[in-house]
Structure formats: C-alpha cells, structure tokens
Design a protein around this motif. Structure first.
Motif, mmCIF file in Angstrom:
data_model
loop_
_atom_site.group_PDB
_atom_site.id
_atom_site.type_symbol
_atom_site.label_atom_id
_atom_site.label_comp_id
_atom_site.label_asym_id
_atom_site.label_seq_id
_atom_site.Cartn_x
_atom_site.Cartn_y
_atom_site.Cartn_z
ATOM 1 N N SER A 15 0.830 -1.186 0.000
ATOM 2 C CA SER A 15 0.000 0.000 0.000
ATOM 3 C C SER A 15 0.874 1.250 0.000
ATOM 4 N N GLY A 16 0.514 2.197 -0.852
ATOM 5 C CA GLY A 16 1.259 3.447 -0.922
ATOM 6 C C GLY A 16 2.252 3.512 -2.068
ATOM 7 N N THR A 17 2.550 2.376 -2.669
ATOM 8 C CA THR A 17 3.486 2.369 -3.794
ATOM 9 C C THR A 17 2.735 2.578 -5.097
ATOM 10 N N SER A 18 3.489 2.840 -6.151
ATOM 11 C CA SER A 18 2.904 3.042 -7.476
ATOM 12 C C SER A 18 3.237 1.861 -8.376
ATOM 13 N N VAL A 19 2.333 1.542 -9.234
ATOM 14 C CA VAL A 19 2.495 0.403 -10.132
ATOM 15 C C VAL A 19 2.202 0.836 -11.561
ATOM 16 N N LYS A 20 3.075 0.444 -12.477
ATOM 17 C CA LYS A 20 2.867 0.781 -13.893
ATOM 18 C C LYS A 20 2.532 -0.479 -14.666
ATOM 19 N N THR A 32 -5.907 4.590 -30.619
ATOM 20 C CA THR A 32 -6.767 4.664 -29.442
ATOM 21 C C THR A 32 -6.696 3.361 -28.662
ATOM 22 N N MET A 33 -6.446 3.485 -27.373
ATOM 23 C CA MET A 33 -6.454 2.327 -26.474
ATOM 24 C C MET A 33 -7.393 2.629 -25.318
ATOM 25 N N PHE A 34 -7.887 1.586 -24.710
ATOM 26 C CA PHE A 34 -8.866 1.719 -23.637
ATOM 27 C C PHE A 34 -8.382 0.936 -22.413
ATOM 28 N N TRP A 35 -8.665 1.482 -21.247
ATOM 29 C CA TRP A 35 -8.346 0.796 -20.001
ATOM 30 C C TRP A 35 -9.633 0.481 -19.254
ATOM 31 N N TYR A 36 -9.748 -0.795 -18.858
ATOM 32 C CA TYR A 36 -10.912 -1.268 -18.130
ATOM 33 C C TYR A 36 -10.468 -1.834 -16.780
ATOM 34 N N ARG A 37 -11.412 -1.848 -15.855
ATOM 35 C CA ARG A 37 -11.183 -2.506 -14.577
ATOM 36 C C ARG A 37 -12.310 -3.523 -14.386
ATOM 37 N N GLN A 38 -11.933 -4.668 -13.890
ATOM 38 C CA GLN A 38 -12.921 -5.716 -13.670
ATOM 39 C C GLN A 38 -12.779 -6.247 -12.257
ATOM 40 N N PHE A 39 -13.807 -6.034 -11.454
ATOM 41 C CA PHE A 39 -13.826 -6.580 -10.111
ATOM 42 C C PHE A 39 -14.349 -8.009 -10.168
ATOM 43 N N THR A 82 -1.158 5.220 -8.920
ATOM 44 C CA THR A 82 -0.315 5.926 -7.963
ATOM 45 C C THR A 82 -0.843 5.740 -6.539
ATOM 46 N N SER A 83 0.096 5.615 -5.605
ATOM 47 C CA SER A 83 -0.252 5.459 -4.194
ATOM 48 C C SER A 83 -1.379 4.423 -4.047
ATOM 49 N N ALA A 84 -1.061 3.235 -4.489
ATOM 50 C CA ALA A 84 -2.087 2.191 -4.527
ATOM 51 C C ALA A 84 -2.564 1.812 -3.123
ATOM 52 N N HIS A 85 -3.834 1.487 -3.031
ATOM 53 C CA HIS A 85 -4.444 1.027 -1.785
ATOM 54 C C HIS A 85 -5.143 -0.297 -2.045
ATOM 55 N N PRO A 86 -5.440 -1.048 -0.996
ATOM 56 C CA PRO A 86 -6.076 -2.363 -1.180
ATOM 57 C C PRO A 86 -7.343 -2.321 -2.035
ATOM 58 N N GLU A 87 -8.083 -1.232 -1.962
ATOM 59 C CA GLU A 87 -9.311 -1.164 -2.757
ATOM 60 C C GLU A 87 -9.044 -1.018 -4.261
ATOM 61 N N ASP A 88 -7.766 -0.765 -4.605
ATOM 62 C CA ASP A 88 -7.399 -0.700 -6.037
ATOM 63 C C ASP A 88 -7.106 -2.084 -6.601
ATOM 64 N N SER A 89 -7.065 -3.072 -5.728
ATOM 65 C CA SER A 89 -6.836 -4.443 -6.199
ATOM 66 C C SER A 89 -7.937 -4.835 -7.161
ATOM 67 N N PHE A 106 -8.519 -7.128 -27.061
ATOM 68 C CA PHE A 106 -8.199 -7.028 -25.650
ATOM 69 C C PHE A 106 -6.890 -7.701 -25.285
ATOM 70 N N GLY A 107 -6.198 -7.105 -24.334
ATOM 71 C CA GLY A 107 -5.029 -7.719 -23.760
ATOM 72 C C GLY A 107 -5.428 -8.805 -22.779
ATOM 73 N N PRO A 108 -4.461 -9.565 -22.295
ATOM 74 C CA PRO A 108 -4.754 -10.674 -21.385
ATOM 75 C C PRO A 108 -5.046 -10.240 -19.962
ATOM 76 N N GLY A 109 -4.845 -8.969 -19.652
ATOM 77 C CA GLY A 109 -5.158 -8.478 -18.316
ATOM 78 C C GLY A 109 -3.983 -8.513 -17.361
ATOM 79 N N THR A 110 -4.063 -7.683 -16.339
ATOM 80 C CA THR A 110 -3.066 -7.622 -15.262
ATOM 81 C C THR A 110 -3.790 -7.703 -13.929
ATOM 82 N N ARG A 111 -3.413 -8.688 -13.146
ATOM 83 C CA ARG A 111 -4.016 -8.846 -11.814
ATOM 84 C C ARG A 111 -3.191 -8.049 -10.816
ATOM 85 N N LEU A 112 -3.770 -7.007 -10.250
ATOM 86 C CA LEU A 112 -3.088 -6.175 -9.247
ATOM 87 C C LEU A 112 -3.619 -6.514 -7.866
#
Lengths: 115, 115
Positions: A15-20, A32-39, A82-89, A106-112
C-alpha cells in the motif's frame, strides 16, 4: 487477429506504492487504447480512453490523478496506479482499436493485488 | 443511452446440448453488437460481431448469434456444447464517438458444461 499484450500479468505491491502497467499492440498501430477494470464476478468497467499524443479521457468517477495514463506511441499505452491502496486491487484490462473502428482487441489483463 | 442486459448470470448445459446465452440491448442509434469470451484470468477474446450486415452472424468455435431488431436481442447459440466452451461470456454494444467506438458490456454469463 490483432494481438495486444500486457505486462506484467500479475503484480503484488505494498500500500502506498505506485504500479505501472504496459499495454502494447504487437502487430498493428493503435491510435486509441482503452483501459478497463474488472472486479471479481463483475463486468468490465471502462476507466479511460487513451489517445496517442494527447491527454486521456476519463470516465465519470475515475480519478485521473490516481490512474495516470500515457499513450506515448502508436503501440504503447501505460497505466500507472499511484499510491495504490487495497481497494485498487482488481483485474486491469486494456484494449486497442484495431484496423476497423468498430472492433476492440483485448489484452490478457493484469491482476493487481495491493497488500 | 446504451445498455446491455444478459439474462442469467449462470447457465449450465450438458456436453452435446444446445447452448443459448441471452442478450438484450438498448441503443439510441443503430448498434454494433459483440460477443466476447473470457477464460479465467485472461482477457476477452472476440467471438463474433454484428455491424449491420447479415443479421445471422457466425463466429469462432461454432458459435453464432442473430440480431433481431424487433426484439432488441442478440442471443448467442451453439448447437452442441463442448467441455472447452466453459467460460464467461460477455455481450457488448458499441457506439460511435468520433473516430472510435465506446463499448458497453453486459454483466456476463458464466457457462458451465457438464460431462
């Protein structure tokens, strides 16, 4: 068909770190590229639209200062949490508009996971 | 306004049986419609798309979908289910915004195939 890659596929951070996260179109140019989030157990929610050489367009409710998007070239877009928190998982998926304006690949996705 | 409704979050069929996944859409303009499949921890793979040509669209892996304007539906079917079809399926509608299309996804239907 068109191929889109993402890196990394999985990342765990404190928590608090940044991830690219990187999104690349491998065999075509994507203005054009698109970013999605999937809970878990939910559908994809569009976060932002990334246009090469210009500022990203964010969807309502998405913090642009927290989710930094850079589309520096016709084959690469990056999302920095930036400044990631658990709710950004979440599962972050990018897509790129292919040769046809009406289709996204679509890309294969990134699990954060933020601890 | 655009929206997509997928009836049934879970569908279970026996191997060899007919697969029917339902999708209804709402769109203020003539829609482009898509079906995507997602395997666990992966991105979305395009199954098929409707872009105002033939109303019966054939996709990969033996899937097809029929656009019915009067019913605002775009149901996905496959005559005979295979174990490898077990995955989550998303219906999407896209709307032109300038030189790209914005996608709206349904909530997804998880298909289970029983031996």
């Amino acid at each position: 068909g068109a191929v889109v890659s993402q890196h990394p596929s999985r990342v765990i951070c404190k928590s608090g770190t940044s991830v690219k996260i990187e999104c690349r179109s491998l065999d075509f140019q994507a203005t054009t590229m698109f970013w999605y989030r999937q809970f878990p157990k939910q559908s994809l929610m569009l976060m932002a639209t990334s246009n090469e050489g210009s500022k990203a367009t964010y969807e309502q409710g998405v913090e642009k200062d927290k989710f930094l998007i850079n589309h520096a070239s016709l084959t690469l877009s990056t999302l920095t949490v930036t400044s990631a928190h658990p709710e950004d998982s979440s599962f972050y998926i990018c897509s790129a508009r292919g040769g046809e304006a009406d289709t996204q690949y679509f890309g294969p996705g990134t699990r954060l996971t933020v601890l | 306004a655009q929206s997509v409704t997928q009836l049934g979050s879970h569908v279970s069929v026996s191997e060899g049986a007919l697969v029917l996944l339902r999708c209804n859409y709402s769109s203020s303009v003539p829609p482009y419609l898509f079906w995507y499949v997602q395997y666990p921890n992966q991105g979305l793979q395009l199954l098929l798309k409707y872009t105002s040509a033939a109303t019966l669209v054939k996709g990969i892996n033996g899937f097809e979908a029929e656009f019915k304007k009067s019913e605002t539906s775009f149901h996905l079917t496959k005559p005979s289910a295979h174990m490898s079809d077990a995955a989550e399926y998303f219906c999407a509608v896209s709307v032109a915004l300038g030189n790209f299309n914005k996608f709206y996804f349904g909530s997804g239907t998880k298909l289970n195939v029983k031996p």
